[in-house]
Design an enzyme around this catalytic site. Sequence first.
Site, mmCIF file in Angstrom:
data_model
loop_
_atom_site.group_PDB
_atom_site.id
_atom_site.type_symbol
_atom_site.label_atom_id
_atom_site.label_comp_id
_atom_site.label_asym_id
_atom_site.label_seq_id
_atom_site.Cartn_x
_atom_site.Cartn_y
_atom_site.Cartn_z
ATOM 1 N N GLY A 1 76.429 83.437 -43.136
ATOM 2 C CA GLY A 1 75.322 83.886 -43.774
ATOM 3 C C GLY A 1 75.368 84.935 -44.838
ATOM 4 O O GLY A 1 74.197 85.660 -45.237
ATOM 5 N N ASP B 1 64.674 86.213 -45.552
ATOM 6 C CA ASP B 1 65.269 87.477 -45.696
ATOM 7 C C ASP B 1 65.644 87.912 -47.158
ATOM 8 O O ASP B 1 65.500 87.136 -47.866
ATOM 9 C CB ASP B 1 66.619 87.401 -44.863
ATOM 10 C CG ASP B 1 67.733 86.610 -45.374
ATOM 11 O OD1 ASP B 1 67.307 85.461 -45.801
ATOM 12 O OD2 ASP B 1 69.021 86.575 -45.382
ATOM 13 N N ASP B 2 65.666 89.242 -47.272
ATOM 14 C CA ASP B 2 66.024 89.812 -48.388
ATOM 15 C C ASP B 2 65.046 89.710 -49.738
ATOM 16 O O ASP B 2 65.651 89.167 -50.685
ATOM 17 C CB ASP B 2 67.238 89.589 -48.916
ATOM 18 C CG ASP B 2 68.318 90.021 -47.938
ATOM 19 O OD1 ASP B 2 67.802 90.979 -47.090
ATOM 20 O OD2 ASP B 2 69.484 90.143 -47.869
ATOM 21 N N TRP C 1 70.697 88.389 -34.856
ATOM 22 C CA TRP C 1 71.618 87.993 -36.185
ATOM 23 C C TRP C 1 72.327 89.589 -36.068
ATOM 24 O O TRP C 1 72.019 90.386 -36.574
ATOM 25 C CB TRP C 1 70.829 87.952 -37.188
ATOM 26 C CG TRP C 1 71.291 87.600 -38.653
ATOM 27 C CD1 TRP C 1 72.426 88.652 -38.990
ATOM 28 C CD2 TRP C 1 71.125 87.069 -39.729
ATOM 29 N NE1 TRP C 1 72.877 88.526 -40.066
ATOM 30 C CE2 TRP C 1 72.142 87.165 -40.691
ATOM 31 C CE3 TRP C 1 70.179 85.811 -39.901
ATOM 32 C CZ2 TRP C 1 71.975 86.449 -41.999
ATOM 33 C CZ3 TRP C 1 70.172 85.160 -40.917
ATOM 34 C CH2 TRP C 1 71.045 85.418 -41.942
ATOM 35 N N ASP C 2 73.626 89.309 -35.845
ATOM 36 C CA ASP C 2 74.457 90.661 -35.807
ATOM 37 C C ASP C 2 75.209 90.714 -37.266
ATOM 38 O O ASP C 2 76.273 90.011 -37.457
ATOM 39 C CB ASP C 2 75.097 90.610 -34.763
ATOM 40 C CG ASP C 2 75.685 92.285 -34.487
ATOM 41 O OD1 ASP C 2 75.502 93.061 -35.335
ATOM 42 O OD2 ASP C 2 75.940 92.451 -33.146
ATOM 43 N N ASN C 3 74.823 91.948 -38.058
ATOM 44 C CA ASN C 3 75.785 91.995 -39.182
ATOM 45 C C ASN C 3 76.832 93.321 -39.043
ATOM 46 O O ASN C 3 77.373 93.637 -39.833
ATOM 47 C CB ASN C 3 74.773 92.548 -40.243
ATOM 48 C CG ASN C 3 73.991 91.591 -41.146
ATOM 49 O OD1 ASN C 3 74.212 90.350 -41.146
ATOM 50 N ND2 ASN C 3 72.654 91.868 -41.160
ATOM 51 N N LYS D 1 75.198 81.993 -48.602
ATOM 52 C CA LYS D 1 74.089 82.195 -49.773
ATOM 53 C C LYS D 1 74.738 81.666 -51.035
ATOM 54 O O LYS D 1 74.265 81.471 -51.992
ATOM 55 C CB LYS D 1 73.828 83.790 -49.810
ATOM 56 C CG LYS D 1 72.858 84.397 -48.572
ATOM 57 C CD LYS D 1 72.183 85.291 -48.975
ATOM 58 C CE LYS D 1 70.820 85.646 -48.092
ATOM 59 N NZ LYS D 1 71.242 85.759 -46.561
ATOM 60 N N TYR E 1 63.372 92.102 -40.747
ATOM 61 C CA TYR E 1 64.263 91.589 -39.954
ATOM 62 C C TYR E 1 65.050 92.483 -39.070
ATOM 63 O O TYR E 1 65.966 92.483 -38.205
ATOM 64 C CB TYR E 1 65.243 90.398 -40.284
ATOM 65 C CG TYR E 1 66.139 90.977 -41.450
ATOM 66 C CD1 TYR E 1 67.063 91.847 -41.291
ATOM 67 C CD2 TYR E 1 65.631 90.608 -42.890
ATOM 68 C CE1 TYR E 1 68.060 92.158 -42.434
ATOM 69 C CE2 TYR E 1 66.741 90.907 -43.848
ATOM 70 C CZ TYR E 1 67.564 91.921 -43.765
ATOM 71 O OH TYR E 1 68.153 92.262 -44.707
#
Length: 449
Positions: free
Chosen positions: A8, A115-116, A221-223, A39, A162
């Site tokens: 992602g 997102d974003d 959703w772990d970044n 993306k 988020y």
Amino acid sequence: MITGVIEGFYGRAWHEDQRVTMLDWIGSAGMNTYIYAPKDDIHVRARWRQAYGAEQLEILTRLIASAKAHNIAFMAAIAPCLDITYSSVDDLNQLLRRIDQLWGIGARQFALLFDDIPNSLPEQDKAHFTSFAAAQSHIANAVLDHVRKLGGGTLLFCPTEYCARFANMDVPGSEYLNTLGQSLDPEIGVFWTGPEIVSATITAASLQEIGTVLRRKPVIWDNFHANDYDIRRVFAGPLGGRASDILPYISGFITNPNNELDANFVPIHTTGAFLAAAQYDEDQALAAAISDWHPRFELAFGPEGERLPDDELRLLIALFYQPFQCGAETIEMLGLAKALLSAPRPAITDEWHQGAERLRKFKERITSLFDHMTELKDRELFHTFHPYLWEAREEVTHLVTYLDWLAQAPATEEVFPSRDRIYNFYRQGFAVAIQEMLPRDEKGNYHHD
Ligand code: GDL
């Protein structure tokens, strides 16, 4: 519980064979899902209305088949958020046609990502919806209905807020999140990255809070291991900053890791260990991951089966550990370097010299690691770490050379002679020029006089 990996990130997407490797790692780590959301696939986000062409469909078809063979659920993402008109029937239909296309090649689970993007209802939608969250819920609920009609059911949703930071650190006070909680179909899972985009820690209390607002347990959703936001860093260390007490408060845990596939072995292995353990122990999980990873570090020119020495693999991980922390050995060496650089001069003590010797040994170990890595059989693995290791070796050499010069007690007006290296143009350029211009302190805060 949905557990696994989301591709992602921004930047170059993984290749087909890398994705198959990842499916293998997800399964071996005891996790169950791979989410396709690069993306870099322009059809996912920027050109979401455009149907996939034959070639891309073939690639995705093969990927779905591989996921099936690995017993991993394949989830396909669509991110119409850049330019969708929420009230447009045409746009909704375009979205459903994409679902149909993906369904046609075997996808059964879907994710809708918002997102974003700016958190505001587009002008043309203002007459149709009371809020941004209501507009997004309308689309997500319609997509879920469609998926149900096709015979499926799983839909995950990434909200525009988020993380708590995007809700001004006031999750219960967020109108956006509260509206989502009320209006999203209760079966839609909602992603959450924690207090921040990249969260140092995620506490059970914070998850309870967001769960109450969303009226469902969030899917993390772990970044933590993502590195797309900083080209100088890579995170090959274990999952950290998350304790086992969060598990009752989540309905899923999906990690969005490093762009470099091969840097992700320990991150995926330890994420799986975290999700499987009653009580996660970071060091234990790291040791288990290292022993499974080590066989990949076979050297090309030594006796058959010779590998990168165990302590050098540990050093590699200690150098490129986690976003908020280096590995223990690296922390110690950085502390030592700082102490030596700030020690009063010219009265240099024996202790100072001993410290400088320890740093020289550290430099030699990094150089040996660098040299061994160039001889790896697995060239992908070598190339993954090469630029980062190059920089580490250059900088530590730079440091040791500088300390050697200090040890000679140079006069105050003397300038470090840059004979043997390329300091005059190394570490310069556009981005560095800006970094040096902005008055940033050690904690990362900016000041003005
Ligand atoms: C983000 C993006 C993600 C990116 C990550 C780290 C989410 C929900 N979206 O904001 O694509 O990889 O940060 O840079 O995290």
